[in-house]
Design a protein around this motif. Structure first.
Motif, PDB file in Angstrom:
ATOM      1  N   LYS A  62      -1.733  -7.942  -0.300  1.00 60.83           N
ATOM      2  CA  LYS A  62      -2.093  -6.893   0.634  1.00 60.83           C
ATOM      3  C   LYS A  62      -1.131  -6.323   1.450  1.00 60.83           C
ATOM      4  O   LYS A  62      -1.357  -5.663   1.308  1.00 60.83           O
ATOM      5  CB  LYS A  62      -2.415  -8.087   2.329  1.00 60.83           C
ATOM      6  N   ILE A  63       0.200  -6.530   1.626  1.00 62.26           N
ATOM      7  CA  ILE A  63       1.097  -5.349   2.091  1.00 62.26           C
ATOM      8  C   ILE A  63       1.610  -4.781   1.149  1.00 62.26           C
ATOM      9  O   ILE A  63       2.060  -3.677   1.321  1.00 62.26           O
ATOM     10  CB  ILE A  63       2.313  -7.115   1.788  1.00 62.26           C
ATOM     11  N   ALA A  64       1.122  -5.045  -0.124  1.00 64.51           N
ATOM     12  CA  ALA A  64       1.364  -3.751  -1.267  1.00 64.51           C
ATOM     13  C   ALA A  64       0.507  -2.611  -0.944  1.00 64.51           C
ATOM     14  O   ALA A  64       0.824  -1.364  -1.547  1.00 64.51           O
ATOM     15  CB  ALA A  64       1.391  -4.682  -2.668  1.00 64.51           C
ATOM     16  N   ASN A  65      -0.820  -3.268  -0.650  1.00 60.56           N
ATOM     17  CA  ASN A  65      -1.978  -2.082  -0.522  1.00 60.56           C
ATOM     18  C   ASN A  65      -2.308  -1.823   0.655  1.00 60.56           C
ATOM     19  O   ASN A  65      -2.440  -0.889   1.069  1.00 60.56           O
ATOM     20  CB  ASN A  65      -3.433  -2.946  -0.760  1.00 60.56           C
ATOM     21  N   SER A  66      -1.180  -2.385   1.779  1.00 63.35           N
ATOM     22  CA  SER A  66      -1.412  -1.374   3.101  1.00 63.35           C
ATOM     23  C   SER A  66      -0.416  -0.664   3.402  1.00 63.35           C
ATOM     24  O   SER A  66      -0.080   0.272   2.291  1.00 63.35           O
ATOM     25  CB  SER A  66      -0.358  -2.609   4.694  1.00 63.35           C
ATOM     26  N   ALA A  67      -0.850   0.139   4.594  1.00 61.68           N
ATOM     27  CA  ALA A  67      -0.640   1.522   5.498  1.00 61.68           C
ATOM     28  C   ALA A  67       1.154   0.994   5.347  1.00 61.68           C
ATOM     29  O   ALA A  67       1.787   2.476   5.297  1.00 61.68           O
ATOM     30  CB  ALA A  67      -1.231   1.771   6.586  1.00 61.68           C
ATOM     31  N   TYR A  68       1.297  -0.049   5.237  1.00 60.52           N
ATOM     32  CA  TYR A  68       3.613  -0.488   5.245  1.00 60.52           C
ATOM     33  C   TYR A  68       4.139  -0.221   4.888  1.00 60.52           C
ATOM     34  O   TYR A  68       4.681   0.505   5.617  1.00 60.52           O
ATOM     35  CB  TYR A  68       3.472  -1.559   5.520  1.00 60.52           C
ATOM     36  N   LEU A  69       3.478   0.667   3.479  1.00 62.12           N
ATOM     37  CA  LEU A  69       4.043   1.146   2.628  1.00 62.12           C
ATOM     38  C   LEU A  69       3.701   2.146   2.184  1.00 62.12           C
ATOM     39  O   LEU A  69       3.835   3.627   1.411  1.00 62.12           O
ATOM     40  CB  LEU A  69       3.745   0.427   0.938  1.00 62.12           C
ATOM     41  N   PHE A 266       2.650   6.675  16.878  1.00 57.54           N
ATOM     42  CA  PHE A 266       3.369   5.800  17.604  1.00 57.54           C
ATOM     43  C   PHE A 266       2.498   4.441  17.528  1.00 57.54           C
ATOM     44  O   PHE A 266       2.805   3.904  16.378  1.00 57.54           O
ATOM     45  CB  PHE A 266       4.460   5.287  18.739  1.00 57.54           C
ATOM     46  N   ALA A 267       1.622   4.291  17.722  1.00 55.74           N
ATOM     47  CA  ALA A 267       0.254   3.247  17.968  1.00 55.74           C
ATOM     48  C   ALA A 267       0.176   2.666  16.682  1.00 55.74           C
ATOM     49  O   ALA A 267      -0.284   2.281  16.290  1.00 55.74           O
ATOM     50  CB  ALA A 267      -0.847   3.488  19.687  1.00 55.74           C
ATOM     51  N   GLU A 268      -0.300   3.955  16.003  1.00 57.14           N
ATOM     52  CA  GLU A 268      -1.082   3.647  14.703  1.00 57.14           C
ATOM     53  C   GLU A 268      -0.254   3.107  14.060  1.00 57.14           C
ATOM     54  O   GLU A 268      -0.837   1.890  13.377  1.00 57.14           O
ATOM     55  CB  GLU A 268      -1.451   5.129  14.156  1.00 57.14           C
ATOM     56  N   MET A 269       1.486   3.790  14.665  1.00 55.07           N
ATOM     57  CA  MET A 269       2.423   2.620  13.576  1.00 55.07           C
ATOM     58  C   MET A 269       2.500   1.625  13.553  1.00 55.07           C
ATOM     59  O   MET A 269       2.474   0.367  12.890  1.00 55.07           O
ATOM     60  CB  MET A 269       3.302   3.454  13.293  1.00 55.07           C
ATOM     61  N   ARG A 270       2.409   1.192  15.338  1.00 53.19           N
ATOM     62  CA  ARG A 270       2.008  -0.163  15.781  1.00 53.19           C
ATOM     63  C   ARG A 270       1.441  -1.042  15.282  1.00 53.19           C
ATOM     64  O   ARG A 270       1.506  -2.176  14.103  1.00 53.19           O
ATOM     65  CB  ARG A 270       2.406  -0.628  17.034  1.00 53.19           C
ATOM     66  N   ASP A 271      -0.031  -0.967  14.904  1.00 54.62           N
ATOM     67  CA  ASP A 271      -0.890  -1.463  14.927  1.00 54.62           C
ATOM     68  C   ASP A 271      -1.483  -1.585  13.450  1.00 54.62           C
ATOM     69  O   ASP A 271      -1.887  -2.789  12.455  1.00 54.62           O
ATOM     70  CB  ASP A 271      -2.180  -0.276  14.962  1.00 54.62           C
ATOM     71  N   ASN A 272      -0.858  -0.736  12.518  1.00 56.40           N
ATOM     72  CA  ASN A 272      -0.629  -0.901  10.884  1.00 56.40           C
ATOM     73  C   ASN A 272       0.124  -2.617  10.659  1.00 56.40           C
ATOM     74  O   ASN A 272       0.164  -2.956   9.656  1.00 56.40           O
ATOM     75  CB  ASN A 272       0.199  -0.046  10.324  1.00 56.40           C
ATOM     76  N   ALA A 273       1.962  -2.140  11.697  1.00 57.61           N
ATOM     77  CA  ALA A 273       2.797  -3.685  11.352  1.00 57.61           C
ATOM     78  C   ALA A 273       2.022  -4.448  12.025  1.00 57.61           C
ATOM     79  O   ALA A 273       2.449  -5.618  10.901  1.00 57.61           O
ATOM     80  CB  ALA A 273       3.685  -2.910  12.219  1.00 57.61           C
ATOM     81  N   LYS A 274       0.967  -4.680  12.571  1.00 55.59           N
ATOM     82  CA  LYS A 274       0.750  -6.038  13.419  1.00 55.59           C
ATOM     83  C   LYS A 274       0.016  -6.411  12.129  1.00 55.59           C
ATOM     84  O   LYS A 274      -0.682  -7.695  11.702  1.00 55.59           O
ATOM     85  CB  LYS A 274      -0.676  -5.666  14.134  1.00 55.59           C
ATOM     86  N   LEU A 275      -1.436  -5.370  11.590  1.00 54.40           N
ATOM     87  CA  LEU A 275      -2.191  -6.356  10.391  1.00 54.40           C
ATOM     88  C   LEU A 275      -1.368  -6.571   9.489  1.00 54.40           C
ATOM     89  O   LEU A 275      -2.107  -7.494   8.678  1.00 54.40           O
ATOM     90  CB  LEU A 275      -3.189  -4.958   9.885  1.00 54.40           C
ATOM     91  N   ILE A 276      -0.449  -6.707   9.156  1.00 54.38           N
ATOM     92  CA  ILE A 276       0.204  -7.321   7.556  1.00 54.38           C
ATOM     93  C   ILE A 276       0.180  -9.235   7.871  1.00 54.38           C
ATOM     94  O   ILE A 276       0.185  -9.883   6.935  1.00 54.38           O
ATOM     95  CB  ILE A 276       1.941  -6.904   8.183  1.00 54.38           C
ATOM     96  N   PHE A 277       0.229  -9.283   9.404  1.00 54.88           N
ATOM     97  CA  PHE A 277       0.202 -10.365   9.669  1.00 54.88           C
ATOM     98  C   PHE A 277      -0.820 -11.206  10.625  1.00 54.88           C
ATOM     99  O   PHE A 277      -1.200 -12.352  10.498  1.00 54.88           O
ATOM    100  CB  PHE A 277       1.435 -11.237  10.256  1.00 54.88           C
ATOM    101  N   ALA A 278      -2.156  -9.858  10.150  1.00 54.20           N
ATOM    102  CA  ALA A 278      -3.253 -10.872  10.402  1.00 54.20           C
ATOM    103  C   ALA A 278      -3.506 -11.524   9.829  1.00 54.20           C
ATOM    104  O   ALA A 278      -3.632 -11.629   8.535  1.00 54.20           O
ATOM    105  CB  ALA A 278      -4.061  -9.753  10.924  1.00 54.20           C
TER     106      ALA A 278
END
Length: 278
Positions: A62-69, A266-278
Motif C-alpha cells: 500500500k505504501i509503495a503505491n501511495s502518494a507518499y512515494l 500542505f493539507a494534501e500532503m498531510r492527508d496523504n501521509a495519514k492514509l498510510i496508517f488508515a
C-alpha cells in the motif's frame, strides 16, 4: 498519599531502580531491522522476511503505491514494493507500520486511552511529514529523510505506554484524566528515552523522546525534533507553546511563512501521509 502522587512515586521509583517494564519492539519489526543491517541482504531476501507477516506485506504494498512515494504505476507484490521503497528506507518504514501493534490492551479503559494516543500520534506524524516535504521542496535540502522522520514522529511520545500499563493497577486514576496527564508530562520523556536505548535506536531518537516538549533544547542544525515539534503544534498539542514553536520554525528556516502551513498543498500532503496508517 493521593492517587496522583502514588502513581508518580511508583513510576519514578521503578525508573530509578530500572525495574519499569518497557515495551518490546514487535517481532516482525525486529526481523526486518536485523535483516536490513545484514550487509549481504538483497531485495528478494528482504521481501521474503516481510512476506512472513501478511498484514505488514499488505501495508508495505500500500505504501509503495501511495502518494507518499509519488508514484503512479502500481505494484502488486512485496518484492516489487521493497524494490520501489529501497533497503535503506524499508527498515524505518516497516518499523513504523508495525508500531500500531504496541497500542493495544485487554483492559477496556487502557485500550481507549491507547486508541486516543495512537490517533493523536498519527496526527503529529502526518503534520511532521508534510512539514518536512514542504521544507525539502522549498530549500532543496535533502539531509533529512522522510522515512526516518516518520519513525521519529511515531516514537516521540512512546513513553506513555509503560505509564498506561502501570496505571492498569490503579484504575481510579482514569476517573480523573488530570492524574494521568500529570504523570505523562513528568516522566514520559524520560521513559521514552529509555525505550529508545533499549531498542538500540540510539541517542538521536532518545533525544526526541526526552526533549520534544522542551523548547530550551535547540540543536544547532535543523533536525527531526524540529519537525516533531511543528507536527505536534499543528495537531493541537503544546497549545501554550504553539506561537513560540511557529516563530522558531520561521527563525530556523523550516517554513518561510506560517500561512504556508495552511495551504491546500500542505493539507494534501498531510492527508496523504495519514492514509498510510488508515
Amino acid at each position: 498519599m493521593s492517587t496522583q502522587n502514588a502513581l508518580l512515586t511508583i513510576l519514578v521509583e521503578k525508573i530509578n531502580n530500572d525495574t519499569l517494564v518497557l515495551p518490546t519492539l514487535p517481532a516482525i519489526a525486529l526481523k526486518v531491522r536485523k535483516a536490513a543491517d545484514d550487509p549481504d541482504i538483497n531485495l528478494n531476501a528482504m521481501g521474503d522476511v516481510i512476506g512472513q507477516d501478511p498484514s505488514l506485506t499488505a501495508r508495505i504494498i500500500k505504501i509503495a503505491n501511495s502518494a507518499y512515494l509519488g508514484r503512479s504505476v502500481k505494484v502488486n507484490s512485496v518484492n516489487q514494493a521493497v524494490t520501489r521503497i529501497g533497503l535503506r528506507q524499508i527498515k524505518n518504514i516497516a518499523t513504523a507500520l508495525a508500531m500500531e501493534q504496541l497500542f493495544v490492551s485487554k483492559n477496556d479503559l487502557v485500550s481507549q486511552y491507547l486508541r486516543d494516543e495512537w490517533g493523536s500520534t498519527i496526527n503529529v506524524v502526518a503534520n511532521a511529514m508534510a512539514s518536512l516535504q514542504a521544507y525539502v521542496k522549498a530549500t532543496k535540502n535533502r539531509e533529512l529523510s522522510l522515512d526516518t522522520m516518520t519513525l521519529a514522529a511515531l516514537i516521540h511520545n512512546i513513553g506513555v505506554l509503560p505509564i498506561l500499563t502501570e496505571a492498569e493497577r490503579h484504575e481510579e486514576v482514569f476517573g480523573n484524566p488530570t492524574f494521568l496527564n500529570d504523570a505523562i508530562d513528568k516522566v514520559a520523556g524520560r521513559i521514552g528515552g529509555s525505550i529508545m536505548r533499549e531498542w538500540g535506536f540510539g541517542d538521536n531518537f532518545a533525544a526526541i523522546c526526552e526533549h520534544w516538549q522542551d523548547l530550551g533544547y535547540i540543536p544547532e542544525k535543523v533536525g527531526y525534533i524540529d519537525f516533531v515539534r511543528l507536527g505536534a503544534a499543528l495537531s493541537g498539542k503544546m497549545e501554550t507553546q504553539k506561537d513560540a514553536i511557529m516563530n522558531l520554525a520561521v527563525q530556523r528556516g523550516i517554513v518561510e511563512n506560517i500561512s504556508d502551513l495552511q495551504s491546500d498543498e500542505f493539507a494534501e500532503m498531510r492527508d496523504n501521509a495519514k492514509l498510510i496508517f488508515a
